[in-house]
Design a protein around this motif. Sequence first.
Motif, PDB file in Angstrom:
ATOM      1  N   ALA A 205      29.986  36.701  44.380  1.00 23.85           N
ATOM      2  CA  ALA A 205      30.710  35.530  44.879  1.00 23.85           C
ATOM      3  C   ALA A 205      32.179  35.603  44.465  1.00 23.85           C
ATOM      4  CB  ALA A 205      30.058  34.247  44.361  1.00 23.85           C
ATOM      5  N   LEU A 206      32.417  36.003  43.223  1.00 24.77           N
ATOM      6  CA  LEU A 206      33.800  36.130  42.739  1.00 24.77           C
ATOM      7  C   LEU A 206      34.557  37.205  43.513  1.00 24.77           C
ATOM      8  CD1 LEU A 206      33.342  35.971  38.840  1.00 24.77           C
ATOM      9  CD2 LEU A 206      34.585  34.319  40.263  1.00 24.77           C
ATOM     10  N   LEU A 207      33.927  38.355  43.718  1.00 22.53           N
ATOM     11  CA  LEU A 207      34.597  39.482  44.382  1.00 22.53           C
ATOM     12  C   LEU A 207      34.953  39.153  45.833  1.00 22.53           C
ATOM     13  CD1 LEU A 207      32.419  42.378  42.905  1.00 22.53           C
ATOM     14  CD2 LEU A 207      34.845  41.972  42.425  1.00 22.53           C
ATOM     15  N   ASN A 208      34.249  38.177  46.410  1.00 26.89           N
ATOM     16  CA  ASN A 208      34.552  37.743  47.773  1.00 26.89           C
ATOM     17  C   ASN A 208      35.556  36.590  47.826  1.00 26.89           C
ATOM     18  OD1 ASN A 208      32.928  39.144  50.021  1.00 26.89           O
ATOM     19  ND2 ASN A 208      31.476  38.969  48.336  1.00 26.89           N
ATOM     20  N   ASP A 209      35.956  36.117  46.657  1.00 26.56           N
ATOM     21  CA  ASP A 209      36.889  34.990  46.574  1.00 26.56           C
ATOM     22  C   ASP A 209      38.338  35.510  46.588  1.00 26.56           C
ATOM     23  OD1 ASP A 209      37.534  32.140  45.902  1.00 26.56           O
ATOM     24  OD2 ASP A 209      38.397  33.121  44.148  1.00 26.56           O
ATOM     25  N   ASN A 210      39.161  34.968  47.483  1.00 21.53           N
ATOM     26  CA  ASN A 210      40.538  35.459  47.638  1.00 21.53           C
ATOM     27  C   ASN A 210      41.346  35.373  46.350  1.00 21.53           C
ATOM     28  OD1 ASN A 210      40.050  36.053  50.251  1.00 21.53           O
ATOM     29  ND2 ASN A 210      41.104  34.281  51.118  1.00 21.53           N
ATOM     30  N   GLU A 211      41.140  34.284  45.619  1.00 22.11           N
ATOM     31  CA  GLU A 211      41.906  34.097  44.389  1.00 22.11           C
ATOM     32  C   GLU A 211      41.512  35.145  43.336  1.00 22.11           C
ATOM     33  OE1 GLU A 211      42.419  30.530  41.328  1.00 22.11           O
ATOM     34  OE2 GLU A 211      42.298  29.880  43.428  1.00 22.11           O
ATOM     35  N   TYR A 212      40.229  35.450  43.280  1.00 24.76           N
ATOM     36  CA  TYR A 212      39.748  36.453  42.332  1.00 24.76           C
ATOM     37  C   TYR A 212      40.237  37.850  42.727  1.00 24.76           C
ATOM     38  CZ  TYR A 212      36.579  38.669  38.981  1.00 24.76           C
ATOM     39  OH  TYR A 212      36.067  39.380  37.928  1.00 24.76           O
ATOM     40  N   GLN A 213      40.224  38.131  44.043  1.00 26.06           N
ATOM     41  CA  GLN A 213      40.740  39.417  44.538  1.00 26.06           C
ATOM     42  C   GLN A 213      42.208  39.555  44.148  1.00 26.06           C
ATOM     43  OE1 GLN A 213      39.988  38.912  48.706  1.00 26.06           O
ATOM     44  NE2 GLN A 213      37.859  39.585  48.564  1.00 26.06           N
ATOM     45  N   ASP A 214      42.924  38.441  44.236  1.00 24.92           N
ATOM     46  CA  ASP A 214      44.331  38.426  43.883  1.00 24.92           C
ATOM     47  C   ASP A 214      44.533  38.708  42.389  1.00 24.92           C
ATOM     48  OD1 ASP A 214      46.794  37.917  45.407  1.00 24.92           O
ATOM     49  OD2 ASP A 214      47.166  36.517  43.747  1.00 24.92           O
ATOM     50  N   ARG A 215      43.682  38.114  41.562  1.00 19.99           N
ATOM     51  CA  ARG A 215      43.763  38.343  40.119  1.00 19.99           C
ATOM     52  C   ARG A 215      43.487  39.799  39.774  1.00 19.99           C
ATOM     53  NH1 ARG A 215      40.076  33.746  37.796  1.00 19.99           N
ATOM     54  NH2 ARG A 215      39.601  35.191  36.114  1.00 19.99           N
ATOM     55  N   LEU A 216      42.508  40.391  40.457  1.00 22.87           N
ATOM     56  CA  LEU A 216      42.205  41.806  40.247  1.00 22.87           C
ATOM     57  C   LEU A 216      43.406  42.678  40.633  1.00 22.87           C
ATOM     58  CD1 LEU A 216      38.552  41.945  41.567  1.00 22.87           C
ATOM     59  CD2 LEU A 216      39.272  42.717  39.303  1.00 22.87           C
ATOM     60  N   ALA A 217      43.984  42.390  41.796  1.00 22.55           N
ATOM     61  CA  ALA A 217      45.130  43.170  42.266  1.00 22.55           C
ATOM     62  C   ALA A 217      46.301  43.041  41.295  1.00 22.55           C
ATOM     63  CB  ALA A 217      45.538  42.706  43.661  1.00 22.55           C
ATOM     64  N   TRP A 218      46.532  41.813  40.835  1.00 25.19           N
ATOM     65  CA  TRP A 218      47.624  41.557  39.891  1.00 25.19           C
ATOM     66  C   TRP A 218      47.399  42.347  38.596  1.00 25.19           C
ATOM     67  CZ3 TRP A 218      52.376  39.877  39.202  1.00 25.19           C
ATOM     68  CH2 TRP A 218      52.800  39.554  37.901  1.00 25.19           C
ATOM     69  N   THR A 219      46.185  42.318  38.114  1.00 21.47           N
ATOM     70  CA  THR A 219      45.855  42.990  36.856  1.00 21.47           C
ATOM     71  C   THR A 219      45.987  44.511  36.978  1.00 21.47           C
ATOM     72  OG1 THR A 219      44.347  41.223  36.286  1.00 21.47           O
ATOM     73  CG2 THR A 219      44.010  43.293  35.158  1.00 21.47           C
ATOM     74  N   ILE A 220      45.496  45.062  38.077  1.00 20.48           N
ATOM     75  CA  ILE A 220      45.609  46.511  38.284  1.00 20.48           C
ATOM     76  C   ILE A 220      47.087  46.895  38.391  1.00 20.48           C
ATOM     77  CG2 ILE A 220      45.036  48.423  39.840  1.00 20.48           C
ATOM     78  CD1 ILE A 220      42.476  46.751  40.606  1.00 20.48           C
ATOM     79  N   HIS A 221      47.840  46.063  39.093  1.00 19.98           N
ATOM     80  CA  HIS A 221      49.287  46.307  39.224  1.00 19.98           C
ATOM     81  C   HIS A 221      49.968  46.289  37.856  1.00 19.98           C
ATOM     82  CE1 HIS A 221      52.571  43.261  38.903  1.00 19.98           C
ATOM     83  NE2 HIS A 221      53.296  44.252  39.357  1.00 19.98           N
ATOM     84  N   MET A 222      49.606  45.337  37.006  1.00 20.24           N
ATOM     85  CA  MET A 222      50.200  45.268  35.655  1.00 20.24           C
ATOM     86  C   MET A 222      49.853  46.521  34.852  1.00 20.24           C
ATOM     87  SD  MET A 222      52.074  42.628  35.254  1.00 20.24           S
ATOM     88  CE  MET A 222      52.183  42.284  33.483  1.00 20.24           C
ATOM     89  N   GLY A 223      48.625  46.992  34.986  1.00 21.60           N
ATOM     90  CA  GLY A 223      48.200  48.211  34.294  1.00 21.60           C
ATOM     91  C   GLY A 223      48.965  49.433  34.773  1.00 21.60           C
ATOM     92  N   ILE A 224      49.176  49.512  36.083  1.00 18.52           N
ATOM     93  CA  ILE A 224      49.935  50.643  36.644  1.00 18.52           C
ATOM     94  C   ILE A 224      51.374  50.612  36.112  1.00 18.52           C
ATOM     95  CG2 ILE A 224      50.934  51.577  38.779  1.00 18.52           C
ATOM     96  CD1 ILE A 224      48.313  50.685  40.191  1.00 18.52           C
ATOM     97  N   MET A 225      51.969  49.406  36.044  1.00 15.49           N
ATOM     98  CA  MET A 225      53.343  49.280  35.533  1.00 15.49           C
ATOM     99  C   MET A 225      53.403  49.731  34.076  1.00 15.49           C
ATOM    100  SD  MET A 225      54.744  48.494  38.251  1.00 15.49           S
ATOM    101  CE  MET A 225      56.437  48.486  37.648  1.00 15.49           C
TER     102      MET A 225
END
Length: 231
Positions: A205-225
Motif C-alpha cells: 500500500a505504501l509503495l503505491n502511495d504517491n507521497e511514499y514514492q516521493d519520499r523514496l525518490a528524495w531519499t535515493i537522491h540524497m544518497g546519490i548526492m
Amino acid sequence: MKKGLTESAMGLFLLVMVFLAVRYGSVETLSEETAAASERPLVVIDAGHGGNDPGKVGVDGSLEKDINLEIAKRLKTYLEQSDVDAVLTRETDAGLYSESDTGKKAADMQNRCVLIEKNDPDLVVSIHQNSYHEEYVSGGQVFYYKDSEKGRRLAEILQRRFDYVLGEENRRQPKANGSYYLLRNVRCPIVIVECGFLSNRREAALLNDNEYQDRLAWTIHMGIMEYLNGK
Ligand SMILES: [Zn+2]
C-alpha cells in the motif's frame, strides 16, 4: 566568377564575426558554459521491467514495473534540481525490446546495458520492488556487484538512508551479488535498489502511495548526492 566572389565575401564576413566573438568574449562564455555542463555528474536511472514483463505482482495486484517507473521519474526530477544530469532507461511502460525479438527478456537486458555504456554515467541506480513467500517480510535492500568497491560504498550510503524512509525496523544490510545481469555487465558503479516488498500488504500500500514514492525518490537522491560529493 560572381559566385566565387560572393563566397569569399561570406568567408571573410564569418572570419570577422568569429574574431569579434572571441575578442569580446561571447565565444569564451559559451565554451565556459559547455565545460560547466560537461562537468555535471551523470546518473542513469533504470526503471526495472516494463512492457510484457510486469516484475513482481503485489498482494494487491499492483505491478512492480509501474512503481519502478514512478519512483525513477521522481528521482530524475530531484537529481536535475541538484544539477545532476539524469537519463532514464525507459520513460514509458514499454520495455527495451522489439516485438520481433524472440528472447524479449534477454534483448531488454542487453539494450539496458548498451544504453548505460553509451551514456558512460558516473553511476547507475536500478529501481526494483521485492517479493517473498512469507508476508511478514518487509523493508528496503540495496545490492551491489561483489567486486566493486565503489558500488559497495554507494550501496552502504543508500541502505543507511532507508532508515529515514522506513523508520527503525529496517535492519537489512547492503548485499553483494555476483549473478544479476546488470551488476555483472555494467562497468561503472551500479546498485539495485529494492525499495520494499509487494508481498507485504502494508508495504505494498505504501509503495503505491504517491507521497511514499516521493519520499523514496528524495531519499535515493540524497544518497546519490552524498556519494557524488564524497568522490
Ligand atoms: Zn524487479
